[in-house]
Design a protein around this motif. Structure first.
Motif, PDB file in Angstrom:
ATOM      1  N   THR A 246     -66.934   6.817 -20.182  1.00 55.19           N
ATOM      2  CA  THR A 246     -66.476   5.871 -19.163  1.00 55.19           C
ATOM      3  C   THR A 246     -66.641   6.423 -17.748  1.00 55.19           C
ATOM      4  N   SER A 247     -67.016   7.697 -17.640  1.00 55.32           N
ATOM      5  CA  SER A 247     -67.319   8.286 -16.331  1.00 55.32           C
ATOM      6  C   SER A 247     -68.792   8.151 -15.967  1.00 55.32           C
ATOM      7  N   ALA A 248     -69.586   7.602 -16.885  1.00 56.83           N
ATOM      8  CA  ALA A 248     -71.003   7.401 -16.603  1.00 56.83           C
ATOM      9  C   ALA A 248     -71.169   6.468 -15.411  1.00 56.83           C
ATOM     10  N   PRO A 249     -72.151   6.706 -14.555  1.00 59.30           N
ATOM     11  CA  PRO A 249     -72.341   5.870 -13.361  1.00 59.30           C
ATOM     12  C   PRO A 249     -72.457   4.382 -13.666  1.00 59.30           C
ATOM     13  N   SER A 250     -73.017   4.052 -14.823  1.00 58.80           N
ATOM     14  CA  SER A 250     -73.210   2.640 -15.164  1.00 58.80           C
ATOM     15  C   SER A 250     -71.951   1.945 -15.647  1.00 58.80           C
ATOM     16  N   CYS A 251     -70.930   2.723 -16.042  1.00 61.58           N
ATOM     17  CA  CYS A 251     -69.712   2.119 -16.599  1.00 61.58           C
ATOM     18  C   CYS A 251     -68.801   1.647 -15.470  1.00 61.58           C
ATOM     19  N   GLU A 252     -68.714   0.346 -15.330  1.00 63.48           N
ATOM     20  CA  GLU A 252     -67.926  -0.237 -14.247  1.00 63.48           C
ATOM     21  C   GLU A 252     -66.471  -0.489 -14.652  1.00 63.48           C
TER      22      GLU A 252
END
Length: 217
Positions: free
Chosen positions: A198-204
């Protein structure tokens, strides 16, 4: 503190699953159905969500273990019938009589000595308990089990979560929205993986639903 997490908390029967279905439908319209995944702890719970005509692909509703398995490119699993029998033959005093649901990636203890120790091994790892605090018999079993996994080039179900938390950067399909049902039953190790994904850049957006009073931990 800024966070991308929303929480839905309530007791059984209050409508959490219905609300989750509505939340999934909303985000599917906003970011596209392929960019939304829903995580449950069992295949039955996943089927319940899917059965409510949630407008996202069926493969996007899965257990955390199944998603980790896919993220790791489907490695060989030590907890299938062939490998459990092979381990039992090599270490008869830790015989296993467990069964494994390969589709659900779920381990069901059979009550044999090895089954009980493997379950305890997984429990302690999920709780991130330091090894120096493990019971001696569990620690002894762990050394044999880890030796066997290395020699057979396999991993177990706990390894799926552990390895995915360090070797993967995002959930399969790099989703924009991750929804977690029955969040109260998520272990510390599983939270470690979820925090990475959930810290991935794509995870909003990260949406959790659960009831703290029902936690198995």
């Amino acid at each position: 503190m800024d966070t991308n997490e929303d929480r839905l908390i309530g007791p059984p029967g209050c409508g959490k699953t219905t609300t989750l279905s509505q939340v999934l439908a909303f985000h599917a319209r906003e970011v596209g159905s392929n960019a939304v995944i829903a995580i449950s702890h069992t295949r039955a719970a996943a089927a319940e969500l899917a059965g409510r005509k949630t407008p996202i692909p069926r493969d996007n509703i899965a257990t955390l273990h199944a998603l980790a398995f896919r993220a790791l490119d489907r490695p060989k699993v030590a907890e299938d019938s062939e490998h459990l029998c092979e381990f039992s033959e090599a270490f008869p005093h830790w015989r296993m009589a467990a069964s494994v649901d390969a589709e659900d990636l779920a381990f069901h203890t059979g009550g044999a000595p090895g089954d009980c120790l493997l379950a305890d091994y997984g429990r302690l790892r999920n709780l991130l308990t330091p090894r120096e605090l493990w019971p001696p018999e569990t620690a002894s079993f762990a050394r044999a089990w880890e030796q066997y996994k290395a020699s057979s080039d396999t991993i177990d179900f706990t390894d799926m979560i552990d390895l995915a938390s360090t070797l993967t950067d995002c959930a399969p399909q790099d989703p924009a929205v991750i929804v977690l049902d029955e969040a109260q039953d998520t272990s510390r190790l599983q939270w470690k993986l979820l925090q990475r994904w959930t810290s991935a850049p794509s995870c909003e957006k990260f949406i959790t639903a659960g009831d703290p009073d029902q936690s198995i931990y």
